[in-house]
Motif scaffolding. Sequence first.
Motif, PDB file in Angstrom:
ATOM      1  N   PHE A 116       0.847  -1.186   0.000  1.00  0.00           N
ATOM      2  CA  PHE A 116       0.000   0.000   0.000  1.00  0.00           C
ATOM      3  C   PHE A 116       0.884   1.238   0.000  1.00  0.00           C
ATOM      4  O   PHE A 116       1.841   1.322   0.780  1.00  0.00           O
ATOM      5  CB  PHE A 116      -0.905  -0.023   1.237  1.00  0.00           C
ATOM      6  N   PRO A 117       0.627   2.215  -0.848  1.00  0.00           N
ATOM      7  CA  PRO A 117       1.558   3.337  -1.020  1.00  0.00           C
ATOM      8  C   PRO A 117       1.666   4.255   0.185  1.00  0.00           C
ATOM      9  O   PRO A 117       2.679   4.956   0.331  1.00  0.00           O
ATOM     10  CB  PRO A 117       0.975   4.092  -2.231  1.00  0.00           C
ATOM     11  N   LEU A 118       0.652   4.308   1.041  1.00  0.00           N
ATOM     12  CA  LEU A 118       0.678   5.207   2.191  1.00  0.00           C
ATOM     13  C   LEU A 118       1.059   4.447   3.460  1.00  0.00           C
ATOM     14  O   LEU A 118       0.630   3.311   3.669  1.00  0.00           O
ATOM     15  CB  LEU A 118      -0.691   5.870   2.389  1.00  0.00           C
ATOM     16  N   SER A 119       1.852   5.079   4.305  1.00  0.00           N
ATOM     17  CA  SER A 119       2.232   4.466   5.568  1.00  0.00           C
ATOM     18  C   SER A 119       1.085   4.573   6.564  1.00  0.00           C
ATOM     19  O   SER A 119       0.171   5.398   6.398  1.00  0.00           O
ATOM     20  CB  SER A 119       3.470   5.166   6.141  1.00  0.00           C
ATOM     21  N   PRO A 120       1.101   3.766   7.637  1.00  0.00           N
ATOM     22  CA  PRO A 120       0.059   3.891   8.657  1.00  0.00           C
ATOM     23  C   PRO A 120      -0.040   5.301   9.239  1.00  0.00           C
ATOM     24  O   PRO A 120      -1.139   5.821   9.439  1.00  0.00           O
ATOM     25  CB  PRO A 120       0.492   2.882   9.728  1.00  0.00           C
ATOM     26  N   LEU A 121       1.124   5.925   9.490  1.00  0.00           N
ATOM     27  CA  LEU A 121       1.103   7.274  10.070  1.00  0.00           C
ATOM     28  C   LEU A 121       0.452   8.262   9.114  1.00  0.00           C
ATOM     29  O   LEU A 121      -0.332   9.128   9.545  1.00  0.00           O
ATOM     30  CB  LEU A 121       2.528   7.722  10.403  1.00  0.00           C
ATOM     31  N   THR A 122       0.737   8.143   7.828  1.00  0.00           N
ATOM     32  CA  THR A 122       0.120   9.037   6.843  1.00  0.00           C
ATOM     33  C   THR A 122      -1.399   8.879   6.840  1.00  0.00           C
ATOM     34  O   THR A 122      -2.143   9.867   6.808  1.00  0.00           O
ATOM     35  CB  THR A 122       0.679   8.760   5.437  1.00  0.00           C
ATOM     36  N   CYS A 123      -1.853   7.639   6.893  1.00  0.00           N
ATOM     37  CA  CYS A 123      -3.307   7.396   6.916  1.00  0.00           C
ATOM     38  C   CYS A 123      -3.942   7.986   8.167  1.00  0.00           C
ATOM     39  O   CYS A 123      -5.029   8.587   8.108  1.00  0.00           O
ATOM     40  CB  CYS A 123      -3.580   5.897   6.835  1.00  0.00           C
TER      41      CYS A 123
END
Length: 396
Positions: free
Chosen positions: A265-272
């Motif tokens: 998945f292109p987004l990290s957990p923190l970004t989400c």
Amino acid sequence: MKHLKIIFRTILLLLAVTMTALPAKADKDFQAEYFDSVEVSLLTCQPHDEIYSLYGHTALRWHDLHNEAEKDLTFNYGVFNFKAPFFIARFVFGLTDYELGTYPYKYFQEEYRRFGSMVTEQVLNLTSEEKESLYAALCKNLQPENRIYRYNYFYNNCTTKARDIIEECINGKIEYTGREDYTPSYRSMVHDMTRNNPWSQFGIDLLLGIKADQKTTMRQQEFLPGNLLYDFDHAQIYANGQYRPLVKESRIAVPAGVQMVQEGFPLSPLTCWLIILAIGIVIFMIEWRQKRVFKVWDVTLMLLTGTIGIVLTLMLFSQHPTVSLNLQILLCNPLPWLYLWPVIKGRQTHYWQLTAILAALFLNGSFFQHYAEGIQVLALCLLMQCYANIKVKARK
């Protein structure tokens, strides 16, 4: 760790039978000569991209130098059936059974060459008597009633099983040289191995509790193949008043190759989580100006925390000791499911006051336990909604 196709089971059973047959001559001199011609090695494999291989793998090699075509075998305590019913659930709850399997070393070598993972071979400095003892122990472990064992990732995995059976065959004692000032926690060691897989790391951190943040001993650290490799390199065998190195020779059995890495998945957990926080702030500002709350957002947060909470509650019944006390359950617990319908109907409940208290306790708990990346953002979103709901109801 290591996942093998079930088609190897037929091969390993046949080989198990052949392993039990020593050369025709039974006299001690002949047996000593036979075991002198055998190399026993610890095989340490680098990780590759499969989820079960993020931490590497350990196996044993039994190499008869005089009969290489028939007796060059891999003994692998990491055989499991990934397609077994509810495998992931059983793994999470510590109910997974692994087994010892054996098959030709060339298949093992080819598999890791295909993965592009380097395999390091440490030839052990064992006497003929110790090899004979190991031979007998492996044959015993291969018997149908013995080859299956209850797997535990930190305490009883394919690496610790290989270490334990080697230690059992030593006619003396293995003395390890501990690394100075090296006392990482289980969590920090897992982080080292999952640094390129942020979502795997997030999921593991969500499940691990406060016990995973405690310092570990050298022996506990040996659940990781790389740590056992290091410790074997710096270990000696003490027997009959003399020392000898545990490892006679180290070599590269499979050189590192090109690994095919699948894009996640292109987004990290923190970004989400930061995106969710931005949405929460916008909604809070609108609620504050319009003096009303958006029940859709309330329900969304309740469903999210309640669903995660069910998983964390079920983990209380897991056989993994490191998940039994998890402070993240203060934030994510099943309570939202109990209050969901009253909140939807707009009834006066104490849900938001209770949630605010639990969220505050959760944030204070971060001083004692490392939380999954960014999950504190969820606590902030909940606190904003708690404040909005309490204030709106106070104005009515």
